[in-house]
Design a protein around this motif. Structure first.
Motif, PDB file in Angstrom:
ATOM      1  N   ARG A  64      44.026  24.719  -0.275  1.00  0.00           N
ATOM      2  CA  ARG A  64      45.217  24.420  -0.970  1.00  0.00           C
ATOM      3  C   ARG A  64      45.258  23.230  -2.038  1.00  0.00           C
ATOM      4  N   ILE A  65      45.964  23.217  -3.001  1.00  0.00           N
ATOM      5  CA  ILE A  65      46.059  22.253  -3.724  1.00  0.00           C
ATOM      6  C   ILE A  65      47.420  22.000  -4.233  1.00  0.00           C
ATOM      7  N   PRO A  66      48.013  20.825  -4.608  1.00  0.00           N
ATOM      8  CA  PRO A  66      49.445  20.637  -4.972  1.00  0.00           C
ATOM      9  C   PRO A  66      49.870  21.354  -6.265  1.00  0.00           C
ATOM     10  N   THR A  67      50.997  21.995  -6.406  1.00  0.00           N
ATOM     11  CA  THR A  67      51.747  22.161  -7.590  1.00  0.00           C
ATOM     12  C   THR A  67      52.286  21.145  -8.162  1.00  0.00           C
ATOM     13  N   ALA A  68      52.741  21.247  -9.434  1.00  0.00           N
ATOM     14  CA  ALA A  68      53.576  20.230 -10.179  1.00  0.00           C
ATOM     15  C   ALA A  68      54.687  19.893  -9.206  1.00  0.00           C
ATOM     16  N   ARG A  69      55.429  20.898  -8.508  1.00  0.00           N
ATOM     17  CA  ARG A  69      56.592  20.674  -7.581  1.00  0.00           C
ATOM     18  C   ARG A  69      56.040  19.671  -6.464  1.00  0.00           C
ATOM     19  N   GLY A  70      54.827  19.937  -5.982  1.00  0.00           N
ATOM     20  CA  GLY A  70      54.275  19.288  -4.919  1.00  0.00           C
ATOM     21  C   GLY A  70      53.995  17.769  -5.161  1.00  0.00           C
ATOM     22  N   TYR A  71      53.381  17.570  -6.299  1.00  0.00           N
ATOM     23  CA  TYR A  71      52.980  16.360  -6.796  1.00  0.00           C
ATOM     24  C   TYR A  71      54.306  15.557  -7.105  1.00  0.00           C
ATOM     25  N   ARG A  72      55.429  16.180  -7.574  1.00  0.00           N
ATOM     26  CA  ARG A  72      56.721  15.379  -7.821  1.00  0.00           C
ATOM     27  C   ARG A  72      57.282  15.038  -6.624  1.00  0.00           C
ATOM     28  N   LEU A  73      57.528  15.693  -5.390  1.00  0.00           N
ATOM     29  CA  LEU A  73      57.889  15.396  -4.073  1.00  0.00           C
ATOM     30  C   LEU A  73      56.884  14.224  -3.485  1.00  0.00           C
ATOM     31  N   PHE A  74      55.653  14.439  -3.691  1.00  0.00           N
ATOM     32  CA  PHE A  74      54.930  13.296  -3.406  1.00  0.00           C
ATOM     33  C   PHE A  74      55.228  11.905  -4.049  1.00  0.00           C
ATOM     34  N   VAL A  75      55.193  12.014  -5.440  1.00  0.00           N
ATOM     35  CA  VAL A  75      55.577  10.925  -6.232  1.00  0.00           C
ATOM     36  C   VAL A  75      56.932  10.111  -5.741  1.00  0.00           C
ATOM     37  N   ASP A  76      58.099  11.061  -5.802  1.00  0.00           N
ATOM     38  CA  ASP A  76      59.505  10.584  -5.472  1.00  0.00           C
ATOM     39  C   ASP A  76      59.483  10.168  -4.167  1.00  0.00           C
ATOM     40  N   THR A  77      58.895  10.566  -3.098  1.00  0.00           N
ATOM     41  CA  THR A  77      59.246  10.236  -1.914  1.00  0.00           C
ATOM     42  C   THR A  77      58.271   9.613  -0.723  1.00  0.00           C
ATOM     43  N   MET A  78      57.026   9.669  -1.258  1.00  0.00           N
ATOM     44  CA  MET A  78      55.626   9.371  -0.608  1.00  0.00           C
ATOM     45  C   MET A  78      54.994   8.395  -1.010  1.00  0.00           C
ATOM     46  N   LEU A  79      54.871   8.130  -2.279  1.00  0.00           N
ATOM     47  CA  LEU A  79      53.957   7.068  -2.893  1.00  0.00           C
ATOM     48  C   LEU A  79      54.354   5.905  -2.684  1.00  0.00           C
TER      49      LEU A  79
END
Length: 334
Positions: A64-79
């Protein structure tokens, strides 16, 4: 709402994909996450993440690879971002245009992607205005900004004004509206038009429109550096369509200007991830941007453009420190 296990696995998947550029399978994800989970459990979680639109499975791979939505969640809450890594860099307090050019080059060299810097916005205030009659119904409007910049604009009018009328209109504008922005002058003229003689009001409204156009023509330029860096990014080099769309963005600049203008309205670093904004509707591009200031007032925006698969923590640091360097250099220059 994701549970903690799903968040950890998504975070590990995004980080692994950013580092390797390869779709992440359940076995790789198990090692990367450090969690003692069975392959079946991980596959179930990945299936749930896919149903939520956070990851996707390319047709050529079981991973699997991240979608734009997955990147957004990662950037906003996990970075998590470690500060201070690039603090040794500096920009000489030289000519403002040189500072902007050096900043674009610095962004590009540190990120290995594309550096973009919006040049400082010019003042939309005016200090003085004059009219000069060139011929019948053809006038030259001369606008002087508080910084001493002079802009000239030729306008064509419905009436043929005498020099005395031109002096009267200029004197009225200079005595009543100096220090206001062009938009403020426009709004006040609309309210006060009934108290002015109609032919003078029409002249002043034409002058305000000409002034606004003259000022806008001299600002909102973008300096771009490092476009060729994208040739080395596999996400683009493997797809000429992606690369062509990126270079079209750099050439046209209009979309880029709108994006940077939006970014400049926010405080601190802002991230636009591919496809989630109508301003930058490319699934394969992301922009990390921040405004910069002169003497405490925001005058422009800068940033890094690269693939959605970029190390966001590093880009945030690069953009943040460069915005501070530009702010200091331009403020000291004054």
């Amino acid at each position: 709402m994701l549970d903690d296990r799903s968040k950890l696995l998504l975070k590990a998947l995004v980080e692994r994909y950013i580092a390797d550029g390869q779709p992440v399978g359940s076995r790789t994800l198990s090692k990367a996450s450090g969690m003692d989970l069975s392959p079946a459990t991980i596959r179930n979680v990945m299936s749930d993440l896919e149903d939520l639109g956070l990851i996707v499975s390319p047709h050529t791979s079981a991973g699997r690879i991240p979608t734009a939505r997955g990147y957004r969640l990662f950037v906003d809450t996990m970075l998590t971002v470690q500060r201070g890594q690039f603090s040794e860099h500096s920009l000489a307090s030289d000519l403002p245009q040189k500072v902007i050019s050096n900043a674009a080059n610095l962004l590009s060299s540190l990120s290995q992607f594309v550096g973009v810097v919006m040049t400082p916005r010019r003042s939309s205030l005016f200090r003085h205005i004059e009219f000069l009659r060139l011929s019948e119904r053809r006038l030259l409007v001369i606008i002087v900004s508080p910084e001493g910049d002079v802009q000239n604009r030729v306008i064509f009018t419905e009436l043929d004004y005498s020099q005395a009328q031109l002096v009267e209109a200029a004197n009225f504008l200079n005595s009543h509206y100096v220090g206001l922005t062009i938009e403020q002058v426009r709004e006040r003229l609309q309210r006060e038009v009934e108290s002015l003689r109609s032919e003078i009001a029409a002249l002043m409204q034409a002058a305000v429109t000409a002034s606004s156009e003259a000022i806008s023509e001299t600002q909102d330029e973008v300096v771009i550096s490092g476009e060729r860096n994208l040739l080395a990014v596999t996400d683009f080099s493997n797809d000429m369509g992606h690369l062509r769309r990126a270079f079209e963005l750099f050439e046209q600049k209009a979309q880029l200007m709108r994006l940077l203008d939006i970014a400049g309205q926010a405080e601190g670093v802002r991230i636009f991830i591919g496809g989630e904004s109508q301003v930058i509707p490319f699934e394969d591009l992301s922009i990390v941007s921040a405004p910069y200031e002169v003497d405490g007032q925001v005058v422009g925006t800068l940033g890094v453009i690269g693939p959605t698969r970029m190390p966001y923590d590093r880009m945030i640091q690069i953009v943040d420190i460069t915005s501070k360097l530009v702010s200091n250099a331009l403020s000291h220059h004054k």
